[in-house]
Design a protein around this motif. Sequence first.
Motif, PDB file in Angstrom:
ATOM      1  N   GLY A 201       0.794  -1.237   0.000  1.00 27.59           N
ATOM      2  CA  GLY A 201       0.000   0.000   0.000  1.00 27.59           C
ATOM      3  C   GLY A 201       0.818   1.274   0.000  1.00 27.59           C
ATOM      4  N   LYS A 202       2.144   1.137   0.097  1.00 28.95           N
ATOM      5  CA  LYS A 202       2.988   2.342   0.197  1.00 28.95           C
ATOM      6  C   LYS A 202       3.668   2.717  -1.114  1.00 28.95           C
ATOM      7  N   LEU A 203       3.932   1.709  -1.949  1.00 30.21           N
ATOM      8  CA  LEU A 203       4.672   1.961  -3.185  1.00 30.21           C
ATOM      9  C   LEU A 203       3.877   1.435  -4.379  1.00 30.21           C
ATOM     10  N   LYS A 204       4.094   2.059  -5.555  1.00 25.71           N
ATOM     11  CA  LYS A 204       3.423   1.539  -6.763  1.00 25.71           C
ATOM     12  C   LYS A 204       4.350   1.641  -7.976  1.00 25.71           C
ATOM     13  N   VAL A 205       4.181   0.662  -8.868  1.00 24.72           N
ATOM     14  CA  VAL A 205       4.916   0.688 -10.132  1.00 24.72           C
ATOM     15  C   VAL A 205       4.118   1.578 -11.081  1.00 24.72           C
ATOM     16  N   VAL A 206       4.807   2.513 -11.753  1.00 29.24           N
ATOM     17  CA  VAL A 206       4.093   3.454 -12.630  1.00 29.24           C
ATOM     18  C   VAL A 206       3.386   2.707 -13.765  1.00 29.24           C
ATOM     19  N   GLY A 207       4.078   1.732 -14.359  1.00 29.91           N
ATOM     20  CA  GLY A 207       3.363   0.858 -15.298  1.00 29.91           C
ATOM     21  C   GLY A 207       3.406   1.252 -16.755  1.00 29.91           C
ATOM     22  N   SER A 208       4.439   2.025 -17.163  1.00 31.87           N
ATOM     23  CA  SER A 208       4.610   2.236 -18.605  1.00 31.87           C
ATOM     24  C   SER A 208       6.065   1.953 -18.960  1.00 31.87           C
ATOM     25  N   PRO A 209       6.379   0.676 -19.224  1.00 29.35           N
ATOM     26  CA  PRO A 209       7.767   0.271 -19.476  1.00 29.35           C
ATOM     27  C   PRO A 209       8.377   1.013 -20.662  1.00 29.35           C
ATOM     28  N   PHE A 210       9.643   1.420 -20.513  1.00 22.44           N
ATOM     29  CA  PHE A 210      10.269   2.195 -21.592  1.00 22.44           C
ATOM     30  C   PHE A 210      11.581   1.581 -22.080  1.00 22.44           C
ATOM     31  N   SER A 211      11.717   0.253 -21.983  1.00 27.73           N
ATOM     32  CA  SER A 211      12.846  -0.446 -22.609  1.00 27.73           C
ATOM     33  C   SER A 211      12.458  -1.908 -22.722  1.00 27.73           C
ATOM     34  N   GLU A 212      13.276  -2.670 -23.451  1.00 27.28           N
ATOM     35  CA  GLU A 212      13.096  -4.118 -23.441  1.00 27.28           C
ATOM     36  C   GLU A 212      14.357  -4.736 -22.868  1.00 27.28           C
ATOM     37  N   GLU A 213      14.211  -5.455 -21.769  1.00 23.99           N
ATOM     38  CA  GLU A 213      15.344  -6.104 -21.092  1.00 23.99           C
ATOM     39  C   GLU A 213      15.228  -7.608 -21.289  1.00 23.99           C
ATOM     40  N   GLN A 214      16.182  -8.161 -22.004  1.00 21.48           N
ATOM     41  CA  GLN A 214      16.180  -9.609 -22.254  1.00 21.48           C
ATOM     42  C   GLN A 214      17.108 -10.263 -21.247  1.00 21.48           C
ATOM     43  N   TYR A 215      16.537 -11.021 -20.319  1.00 23.11           N
ATOM     44  CA  TYR A 215      17.349 -11.644 -19.274  1.00 23.11           C
ATOM     45  C   TYR A 215      18.090 -12.859 -19.843  1.00 23.11           C
ATOM     46  N   GLY A 216      19.421 -12.782 -19.776  1.00 21.81           N
ATOM     47  CA  GLY A 216      20.248 -13.880 -20.261  1.00 21.81           C
ATOM     48  C   GLY A 216      20.935 -14.599 -19.102  1.00 21.81           C
ATOM     49  N   VAL A 217      21.488 -15.763 -19.421  1.00 19.13           N
ATOM     50  CA  VAL A 217      22.311 -16.490 -18.460  1.00 19.13           C
ATOM     51  C   VAL A 217      23.754 -16.107 -18.760  1.00 19.13           C
ATOM     52  N   GLY A 218      24.370 -15.380 -17.851  1.00 17.12           N
ATOM     53  CA  GLY A 218      25.749 -14.952 -18.064  1.00 17.12           C
ATOM     54  C   GLY A 218      26.704 -16.133 -17.975  1.00 17.12           C
ATOM     55  N   LEU A 219      27.605 -16.213 -18.955  1.00  9.94           N
ATOM     56  CA  LEU A 219      28.593 -17.301 -19.009  1.00  9.94           C
ATOM     57  C   LEU A 219      29.956 -16.702 -19.339  1.00  9.94           C
ATOM     58  N   PRO A 220      31.040 -17.402 -19.010  1.00  7.38           N
ATOM     59  CA  PRO A 220      32.340 -16.901 -19.457  1.00  7.38           C
ATOM     60  C   PRO A 220      32.377 -16.909 -20.983  1.00  7.38           C
ATOM     61  N   LYS A 221      33.184 -16.040 -21.566  1.00 10.81           N
ATOM     62  CA  LYS A 221      33.226 -15.945 -23.025  1.00 10.81           C
ATOM     63  C   LYS A 221      33.527 -17.298 -23.665  1.00 10.81           C
ATOM     64  N   ASP A 222      34.562 -17.969 -23.171  1.00  5.79           N
ATOM     65  CA  ASP A 222      34.867 -19.301 -23.703  1.00  5.79           C
ATOM     66  C   ASP A 222      34.128 -20.320 -22.862  1.00  5.79           C
ATOM     67  N   ASN A 223      33.092 -20.876 -23.415  1.00  8.02           N
ATOM     68  CA  ASN A 223      32.326 -21.864 -22.642  1.00  8.02           C
ATOM     69  C   ASN A 223      31.828 -22.934 -23.592  1.00  8.02           C
ATOM     70  N   ASP A 224      31.521 -24.104 -23.034  1.00  4.78           N
ATOM     71  CA  ASP A 224      30.901 -25.119 -23.888  1.00  4.78           C
ATOM     72  C   ASP A 224      29.519 -25.473 -23.345  1.00  4.78           C
ATOM     73  N   THR A 225      28.920 -24.524 -22.601  1.00  2.74           N
ATOM     74  CA  THR A 225      27.624 -24.814 -21.979  1.00  2.74           C
ATOM     75  C   THR A 225      26.463 -24.044 -22.584  1.00  2.74           C
ATOM     76  N   CYS A 226      26.742 -23.018 -23.410  1.00  3.68           N
ATOM     77  CA  CYS A 226      25.658 -22.140 -23.882  1.00  3.68           C
ATOM     78  C   CYS A 226      24.512 -22.945 -24.516  1.00  3.68           C
ATOM     79  N   GLN A 227      24.857 -23.854 -25.431  1.00  3.26           N
ATOM     80  CA  GLN A 227      23.792 -24.604 -26.116  1.00  3.26           C
ATOM     81  C   GLN A 227      23.008 -25.477 -25.139  1.00  3.26           C
ATOM     82  N   LYS A 228      23.724 -26.077 -24.180  1.00  9.10           N
ATOM     83  CA  LYS A 228      23.040 -26.931 -23.198  1.00  9.10           C
ATOM     84  C   LYS A 228      22.095 -26.094 -22.330  1.00  9.10           C
ATOM     85  N   VAL A 229      22.525 -24.885 -21.988  1.00  9.04           N
ATOM     86  CA  VAL A 229      21.672 -24.002 -21.192  1.00  9.04           C
ATOM     87  C   VAL A 229      20.440 -23.601 -22.011  1.00  9.04           C
ATOM     88  N   ASN A 230      20.652 -23.272 -23.279  1.00 10.22           N
ATOM     89  CA  ASN A 230      19.510 -22.930 -24.139  1.00 10.22           C
ATOM     90  C   ASN A 230      18.529 -24.096 -24.257  1.00 10.22           C
TER      91      ASN A 230
END
Length: 268
Positions: A201-230
């Motif tokens: 009751g004290k806080l509210k989200v304004v509710g008009s998003p102004f970006s698109e944030e795509q949440y990714g799984v961060g991995l080290p640059k050299d990895n062999d797990t990206c495809q398995k994670v996908n």
Amino acid sequence: MRTKLIAAGTAAAAMAALLTGCGSSDDDKLTIGIKFDQPGLGLRSGSDYSGFDVDVARYVAKELGYEADQIEFKETPSPQRENMLQSGQVDMIFATYSITDARKEKVAFAGPYFIAGQDLLVAADNTDITGPDALDGKKLCSVQGSTSAQKVKDDYSTGVQLQEFDTYSKCIEQLAAGTIDAVTTDDIILAGFAAQPANAGKLKVVGSPFSEEQYGVGLPKDNDTCQKVNDAITKMIEDGAWQKAVDDNTAEGYTPSAANPPTPAACS
Ligand code: GLU
């Protein structure tokens, strides 16, 4: 002679241990970076971890062959994420971590596994902050190293007083205390804070998003797990566990963007 042989044997064993990465229990543990202070996403309560990021992390880890007790969760605050992946302090990150070209210079991403949008959190009785164009003369809080703070600096910097901390919970404390006017970051994060019993009751989200944030799984640059994670993310979406994780962890009144569920992008 005998001493020499033993010494040589010990040296060989030490060398073998070095070559195999010490042969320690590191091999059967997975260190996952999450947020510790974001309700509904990544939250630590004593030795318990909960939230959507945690649920996705556990599902993916299981698909990679790790049981829950083989996961070690580590806090990865926004300004430290790239560094903690590059230095090997964590194996992967599920921490409301947007995929961006700038970050891709340092780390790799699997996913996305969720699409959020930047928004504003204000006092429940606030009527003048209706969006990012109404921030002139206002005190705004965000987090260092986030896309949220960067967007304000790039697109809305005129007249706004931006204060940056290293976690969103610190911004929320200031908002609740009335020392700042608004907090900006992704809508799902803000909705999680607004739904906390202490903030009801004290806080509210304004509710008009102004970006698109795509949440990714961060991995080290050299990895062999990206495809398995996908593959794991795709499976989680197809078998209903992804929707359950969204429902279990988001408050009533929060509707994820229609871009969900996303399709993971090709690993490069
Ligand atoms: N998703 C945005 C980012 O990765 C904001 C949330 C955060 O700081 O974790 O920067």
